[in-house]
Design a protein around this motif. Structure first.
Motif, PDB file in Angstrom:
ATOM      1  N   VAL A  49      39.308 -23.361  66.320  1.00  9.41           N
ATOM      2  CA  VAL A  49      39.307 -24.244  65.433  1.00  9.41           C
ATOM      3  C   VAL A  49      40.365 -24.948  64.104  1.00  9.41           C
ATOM      4  CG1 VAL A  49      38.253 -23.427  63.137  1.00  9.41           C
ATOM      5  CG2 VAL A  49      37.529 -22.532  64.786  1.00  9.41           C
ATOM      6  N   ASP A  51      41.900 -25.611  60.953  1.00  6.73           N
ATOM      7  CA  ASP A  51      41.019 -25.232  59.312  1.00  6.73           C
ATOM      8  C   ASP A  51      42.552 -26.267  58.512  1.00  6.73           C
ATOM      9  OD1 ASP A  51      40.955 -24.584  56.845  1.00  6.73           O
ATOM     10  OD2 ASP A  51      40.088 -22.491  57.072  1.00  6.73           O
ATOM     11  N   ARG A  83      37.924 -28.262  60.410  1.00  8.18           N
ATOM     12  CA  ARG A  83      37.588 -27.260  59.735  1.00  8.18           C
ATOM     13  C   ARG A  83      37.969 -27.587  58.500  1.00  8.18           C
ATOM     14  NH1 ARG A  83      36.809 -21.199  58.899  1.00  8.18           N
ATOM     15  NH2 ARG A  83      36.748 -21.507  61.412  1.00  8.18           N
ATOM     16  N   HIS A  84      36.608 -27.805  56.639  1.00  7.24           N
ATOM     17  CA  HIS A  84      37.526 -28.123  56.018  1.00  7.24           C
ATOM     18  C   HIS A  84      38.403 -29.396  55.267  1.00  7.24           C
ATOM     19  CE1 HIS A  84      36.978 -23.371  55.128  1.00  7.24           C
ATOM     20  NE2 HIS A  84      35.848 -23.930  54.821  1.00  7.24           N
TER      21      HIS A  84
END
Length: 88
Positions: A49, A51, A83-84
Motif C-alpha cells: 500500500v 499512502d 491510498r488517499h
C-alpha cells in the motif's frame, strides 16, 4: 517540506509505505528504492500500500514511478494499492 517514507508492516505479507512531502525527480528515486525493498522482503508480500495522504504534490516522474511499480508488482503477483490520492 522534506520528502520521507515510513514503512509499516501490519502483517508479514503486507507493507504500507507512508509518503510525506513532494514526489519529484529526486524523491521518485527514493520511492523506487522503497518499493523495491518491499518487493524483496521474504516472504514476498501479497500487498503493498502506498499512502499519499501527506503528499503535497506529485509530478509526472512520480506518477510514472507509481505506474511502473504497479505493473511490475502485478507481473509478479503482488497487489500495489495507492491510498488517499489527491483529486489533482
Amino acid at each position: 517540506m522534506t520528502f520521507s517514507i515510513t514503512a509499516r508492516y501490519p502483517t508479514n505479507r503486507s507493507t504500507v509505505l507512508v509518503l510525506r512531502g513532494v514526489i519529484d525527480y529526486d524523491s521518485a528515486r527514493v520511492l523506487r528504492a522503497a518499493i523495491s525493498a518491499a518487493v524483496a522482503r521474504r516472504p514476498m508480500p501479497r500487498l503493498i500500500v502506498v499512502d499519499l495522504q501527506a503528499v503535497t504534490s506529485v509530478n509526472d516522474v512520480g506518477v510514472g514511478t507509481l505506474v511502473v511499480a504497479g505493473r511490475i508488482c502485478q507481473d509478479i503477483g503482488i497487489s500495489l494499492v495507492v491510498r488517499h490520492p489527491s483529486p489533482a
